[in-house]
Design a protein around this motif. Structure first.
Motif, PDB file in Angstrom:
ATOM      1  N   LEU A 109      67.679 -45.633  47.491  1.00 24.13           N
ATOM      2  CA  LEU A 109      67.545 -46.975  47.835  1.00 24.13           C
ATOM      3  C   LEU A 109      66.171 -46.785  48.856  1.00 24.13           C
ATOM      4  O   LEU A 109      65.702 -47.770  48.711  1.00 24.13           O
ATOM      5  N   ARG A 153      67.629 -54.488  49.114  1.00 18.40           N
ATOM      6  CA  ARG A 153      66.652 -53.764  48.563  1.00 18.40           C
ATOM      7  C   ARG A 153      66.193 -54.332  46.976  1.00 18.40           C
ATOM      8  O   ARG A 153      65.010 -54.501  46.849  1.00 18.40           O
ATOM      9  N   GLU A 189      64.164 -57.633  47.832  1.00 20.01           N
ATOM     10  CA  GLU A 189      62.880 -57.121  48.239  1.00 20.01           C
ATOM     11  C   GLU A 189      62.033 -56.577  46.966  1.00 20.01           C
ATOM     12  O   GLU A 189      61.004 -57.239  46.843  1.00 20.01           O
TER      13      GLU A 189
END
Length: 384
Positions: A146, A204, A207
């Protein structure tokens, strides 16, 4: 707890292998010999694994994958058959698109070691190893991936029924396999949920989606994107702030982003999710109720939730082609959605018949393999 296995096989080969290598106390296996009985059992019971010999049962691999995609749980799937090899790319692509745990595709005669190696162990203990086409990660590998380049994004095009144009796409998580290629997100999402990392995974993924969209130029810049969020995310009162901050960071117009939450994942009796949804709405993001009809919410209860879009569960579309009552229910749901000033999307549009029905019933958006499979960003941008 025992592992539950459904075997779809008219011969006794698989039954013999299971009886030789698994203790009855650890495994509860059900055996059916044909496709009709298999569908009946799958509707009535839940299984950890589904093993299908397409050669003996008459149940095609592609048909089974389509059925598993509509199940409300996530079994591991093992396919067996001498004619599977030529269909494997299509089978694998369909399984990947639906994040199905396709553990192995094996030919007859069955290699016992390859067959046994396709299972997680019968105690369902996750370990760091590759099983078939799915990778099971340790928590450390998951976190490291991640924070680096483990997470990837693919986009499935979404078509505006009125204009006939692709207006954007739904963003799905994929995982970069150590040996190359992309893996479905099923096991990753399960690991994130088990380890309490759903917020981190969502942050994540959002994003990454915003970062990619922020680089689009010209006419592509205004394309819509749809991103999935979970009930765990919505219970975090900081979630709206984080999403807004990421949109500002990558100069994303919030009105071009729709955040999807599944109906079965939404607890309409909880205060926190509703407040988070309202905050996101106030900041300009669009909201969609995904898989409508698979959970327990009703459109009448949604007057307290500021949704812009309803995505009707794919099973309604398939049933509406065959059953008059199902068609009436689908038509009524679309009409009520419009009366509540929301747009309506239909998933699972995989044939020309599906698309024609979506057009006839005046839905707003169509999504499915006929429109386009989930694809890497560069290919997706060419569809716009």
């Amino acid at each position: 707890m025992s592992t539950r296995i459904l075997v779809i096989d008219a011969s006794h080969t698989i039954q013999d292998i299971l009886s030789q290598h698994f203790r009855p106390t650890n495994v509860i296996a059900a055996y059916v010999s044909d496709r009709e009985r298999a569908f009946e059992v799958l509707e009535a019971e839940r299984y950890d694994y589904i093993i299908c010999d397409s050669e003996t049962s008459g149940l095609k691999a592609l048909d089974l994958i389509g059925v598993v995609a509509m199940l409300p749980y996530d079994p591991g799937v093992i396919l067996i058959g001498s004619a599977l090899e030529e269909d494997f790319p299509q089978v694998q692509s369909l399984a990947l698109a639906h994040s199905i745990n396709l553990l192995a595709v094996l030919e007859r005669p069955i290699d016992t070691q390859a067959f046994l190696g396709a299972f997680h162990d019968v105690a369902s203990v996750r370990s760091n190893r590759v099983v078939g086409s799915e990778t099971v990660l340790s928590e450390a590998e998951f976190m490291r991936g991640l924070m680096t380049d483990g997470l990837a994004a693919v986009f499935q095009p979404k078509k505006d029924i009125k204009t006939g144009k692709i207006v954007g796409g739904e963003c799905f998580a994929r995982w970069q396999a150590p040996g190359g290629g992309l893996l479905g997100a099923g096991a990753i999402i399960k690991l994130a949920r088990e380890q309490g990392h759903m917020d981190l995974l969502a942050y994540r993924m959002i994003e990454l989606a915003f970062k990619l969209k922020g680089n689009w130029e010209g006419a592509l810049k205004g394309a819509q994107i749809w991103v999935n969020v979970s009930s765990e995310n919505l219970r975090n009162m900081d979630f709206a702030d984080v999403v807004s901050g990421l949109a500002d960071q990558y100069q994303i117009n919030a009105g071009e982003v729709t955040l999807e939450v599944t109906e079965s994942d939404l607890d309409i009796d909880r205060h926190e999710p509703l407040e988070t949804l309202k905050l996101l709405k106030d900041r300009g993001f669009k909201l969609a109720l995904d898989d409508f009809g698979a959970g327990y919410a009703t459109l009448l209860e949604m007057d307290t939730i500021p949704f812009d879009e309803v995505v009707i569960d794919r099973k309604f579309l398939s049933r509406a082609l065959k059953d008059k009552s199902a068609r009436l229910i689908l038509e009524s749901a679309i009409e009520l959605t419009h009366k509540l000033d929301m747009v309506c999307s239909l998933e699972g549009v995989e044939t020309a018949e599906h698309l024609q029905l979506v057009q006839d019933l005046k839905a707003d958006y169509a999504q499915g393999f006929l429109i386009g499979k989930p694809m890497p960003e560069d290919k997706f941008l060419k569809t716009l």
